[in-house]
Scaffold this motif. Structure first.
Motif, PDB file in Angstrom:
ATOM      1  N   HIS A   1       0.831  -1.206   0.000  1.00 13.22           N
ATOM      2  CA  HIS A   1       0.000   0.000   0.000  1.00 13.22           C
ATOM      3  C   HIS A   1       0.867   1.259   0.000  1.00 13.22           C
ATOM      4  O   HIS A   1       0.573   2.225  -0.722  1.00 13.22           O
ATOM      5  CB  HIS A   1      -0.932  -0.013   1.212  1.00 13.22           C
ATOM      6  N   VAL A   2       1.933   1.255   0.772  1.00 14.45           N
ATOM      7  CA  VAL A   2       2.839   2.410   0.829  1.00 14.45           C
ATOM      8  C   VAL A   2       3.503   2.627  -0.525  1.00 14.45           C
ATOM      9  O   VAL A   2       3.598   3.763  -1.009  1.00 14.45           O
ATOM     10  CB  VAL A   2       3.890   2.229   1.945  1.00 14.45           C
ATOM     11  N   GLU A   3       3.976   1.549  -1.155  1.00 14.66           N
ATOM     12  CA  GLU A   3       4.603   1.674  -2.471  1.00 14.66           C
ATOM     13  C   GLU A   3       3.632   2.258  -3.492  1.00 14.66           C
ATOM     14  O   GLU A   3       3.997   3.125  -4.292  1.00 14.66           O
ATOM     15  CB  GLU A   3       5.109   0.325  -2.973  1.00 14.66           C
ATOM     16  N   GLN A   4       2.397   1.792  -3.444  1.00 16.89           N
ATOM     17  CA  GLN A   4       1.401   2.301  -4.377  1.00 16.89           C
ATOM     18  C   GLN A   4       1.135   3.783  -4.135  1.00 16.89           C
ATOM     19  O   GLN A   4       1.080   4.573  -5.081  1.00 16.89           O
ATOM     20  CB  GLN A   4       0.106   1.513  -4.256  1.00 16.89           C
ATOM     21  N   ALA A   5       0.983   4.169  -2.887  1.00 17.94           N
ATOM     22  CA  ALA A   5       0.685   5.567  -2.560  1.00 17.94           C
ATOM     23  C   ALA A   5       1.857   6.485  -2.897  1.00 17.94           C
ATOM     24  O   ALA A   5       1.664   7.563  -3.469  1.00 17.94           O
ATOM     25  CB  ALA A   5       0.322   5.694  -1.084  1.00 17.94           C
ATOM     26  N   GLU A   6       3.061   6.068  -2.535  1.00 20.89           N
ATOM     27  CA  GLU A   6       4.237   6.881  -2.849  1.00 20.89           C
ATOM     28  C   GLU A   6       4.418   7.014  -4.359  1.00 20.89           C
ATOM     29  O   GLU A   6       4.760   8.088  -4.854  1.00 20.89           O
ATOM     30  CB  GLU A   6       5.489   6.265  -2.234  1.00 20.89           C
ATOM     31  N   GLY A   7       4.202   5.917  -5.059  1.00 24.16           N
ATOM     32  CA  GLY A   7       4.333   5.949  -6.516  1.00 24.16           C
ATOM     33  C   GLY A   7       3.327   6.888  -7.149  1.00 24.16           C
ATOM     34  O   GLY A   7       3.658   7.649  -8.060  1.00 24.16           O
ATOM     35  N   LYS A   8       2.099   6.852  -6.675  1.00 19.27           N
ATOM     36  CA  LYS A   8       1.057   7.728  -7.217  1.00 19.27           C
ATOM     37  C   LYS A   8       1.413   9.191  -6.963  1.00 19.27           C
ATOM     38  O   LYS A   8       1.292  10.034  -7.856  1.00 19.27           O
ATOM     39  CB  LYS A   8      -0.302   7.387  -6.587  1.00 19.27           C
TER      40      LYS A   8
ATOM     41  N   GLY B   1       7.530   7.025 -10.547  1.00 16.41           N
ATOM     42  CA  GLY B   1       6.304   6.884  -9.769  1.00 16.41           C
ATOM     43  C   GLY B   1       5.444   5.758 -10.292  1.00 16.41           C
ATOM     44  O   GLY B   1       4.883   4.970  -9.526  1.00 16.41           O
ATOM     45  N   HIS B   2       5.361   5.683 -11.600  1.00 12.07           N
ATOM     46  CA  HIS B   2       4.580   4.601 -12.216  1.00 12.07           C
ATOM     47  C   HIS B   2       5.212   3.251 -11.888  1.00 12.07           C
ATOM     48  O   HIS B   2       4.502   2.279 -11.594  1.00 12.07           O
ATOM     49  CB  HIS B   2       4.505   4.824 -13.725  1.00 12.07           C
ATOM     50  N   ALA B   3       6.535   3.174 -11.907  1.00 11.50           N
ATOM     51  CA  ALA B   3       7.233   1.928 -11.587  1.00 11.50           C
ATOM     52  C   ALA B   3       6.992   1.525 -10.134  1.00 11.50           C
ATOM     53  O   ALA B   3       6.801   0.344  -9.834  1.00 11.50           O
ATOM     54  CB  ALA B   3       8.725   2.077 -11.858  1.00 11.50           C
ATOM     55  N   ASP B   4       6.999   2.497  -9.225  1.00 12.22           N
ATOM     56  CA  ASP B   4       6.737   2.192  -7.819  1.00 12.22           C
ATOM     57  C   ASP B   4       5.325   1.653  -7.627  1.00 12.22           C
ATOM     58  O   ASP B   4       5.105   0.729  -6.838  1.00 12.22           O
ATOM     59  CB  ASP B   4       6.939   3.433  -6.944  1.00 12.22           C
ATOM     60  N   GLN B   5       4.377   2.208  -8.349  1.00  7.34           N
ATOM     61  CA  GLN B   5       3.004   1.704  -8.265  1.00  7.34           C
ATOM     62  C   GLN B   5       2.950   0.259  -8.761  1.00  7.34           C
ATOM     63  O   GLN B   5       2.286  -0.590  -8.164  1.00  7.34           O
ATOM     64  CB  GLN B   5       2.071   2.550  -9.126  1.00  7.34           C
ATOM     65  N   PHE B   6       3.671  -0.020  -9.822  1.00  5.12           N
ATOM     66  CA  PHE B   6       3.704  -1.369 -10.375  1.00  5.12           C
ATOM     67  C   PHE B   6       4.306  -2.346  -9.369  1.00  5.12           C
ATOM     68  O   PHE B   6       3.805  -3.457  -9.196  1.00  5.12           O
ATOM     69  CB  PHE B   6       4.494  -1.391 -11.687  1.00  5.12           C
ATOM     70  N   LYS B   7       5.380  -1.938  -8.681  1.00  2.22           N
ATOM     71  CA  LYS B   7       5.988  -2.802  -7.669  1.00  2.22           C
ATOM     72  C   LYS B   7       5.003  -3.098  -6.546  1.00  2.22           C
ATOM     73  O   LYS B   7       4.922  -4.228  -6.066  1.00  2.22           O
ATOM     74  CB  LYS B   7       7.250  -2.158  -7.090  1.00  2.22           C
ATOM     75  N   GLY B   8       4.261  -2.080  -6.138  1.00  2.00           N
ATOM     76  CA  GLY B   8       3.254  -2.286  -5.102  1.00  2.00           C
ATOM     77  C   GLY B   8       2.172  -3.246  -5.552  1.00  2.00           C
ATOM     78  O   GLY B   8       1.731  -4.110  -4.792  1.00  2.00           O
ATOM     79  N   ASN B   9       1.746  -3.090  -6.799  1.00  3.37           N
ATOM     80  CA  ASN B   9       0.728  -3.995  -7.347  1.00  3.37           C
ATOM     81  C   ASN B   9       1.258  -5.426  -7.425  1.00  3.37           C
ATOM     82  O   ASN B   9       0.528  -6.383  -7.136  1.00  3.37           O
ATOM     83  CB  ASN B   9       0.285  -3.532  -8.730  1.00  3.37           C
ATOM     84  N   ALA B  10       2.523  -5.579  -7.824  1.00  2.00           N
ATOM     85  CA  ALA B  10       3.121  -6.908  -7.936  1.00  2.00           C
ATOM     86  C   ALA B  10       3.243  -7.549  -6.555  1.00  2.00           C
ATOM     87  O   ALA B  10       2.975  -8.746  -6.391  1.00  2.00           O
ATOM     88  CB  ALA B  10       4.487  -6.819  -8.597  1.00  2.00           C
ATOM     89  N   ARG B  11       3.636  -6.760  -5.549  1.00  2.00           N
ATOM     90  CA  ARG B  11       3.762  -7.291  -4.187  1.00  2.00           C
ATOM     91  C   ARG B  11       2.401  -7.763  -3.686  1.00  2.00           C
ATOM     92  O   ARG B  11       2.269  -8.826  -3.096  1.00  2.00           O
ATOM     93  CB  ARG B  11       4.318  -6.226  -3.250  1.00  2.00           C
ATOM     94  N   ARG B  12       1.372  -6.961  -3.946  1.00  2.00           N
ATOM     95  CA  ARG B  12       0.025  -7.330  -3.509  1.00  2.00           C
ATOM     96  C   ARG B  12      -0.438  -8.607  -4.223  1.00  2.00           C
ATOM     97  O   ARG B  12      -1.023  -9.495  -3.603  1.00  2.00           O
ATOM     98  CB  ARG B  12      -0.949  -6.195  -3.782  1.00  2.00           C
TER      99      ARG B  12
END
Length: 59
Positions: free
Chosen positions: A10-17, A35-46
């Protein structure tokens, strides 16, 4: 899903956004992409944690 992993995702997604939005506002393409890459990492982790949860429930 592990509480810590869920929080990290969730933090990765929020920071990325946030980074993506700031990058677009200032016209910085690199910041937007990061930022887009960080969101992707958060999505992959989830997604990884969701798969683990599915297998745990299946037992």
């Amino acid at each position: 899903m592990s509480g810590t992993e869920k929080a990290k995702a969730h933090v990765e997604q929020a920071e990325g956004k946030a980074e993506e939005i700031v990058g677009r506002a200032v016209g910085n393409e690199r910041m937007t992409a990061e930022g887009h890459a960080d969101q992707f990492k958060g999505n992959a982790r989830r997604a990884k944690e969701d798969v683990k949860d599915t297998f745990r429930k299946g037992r």
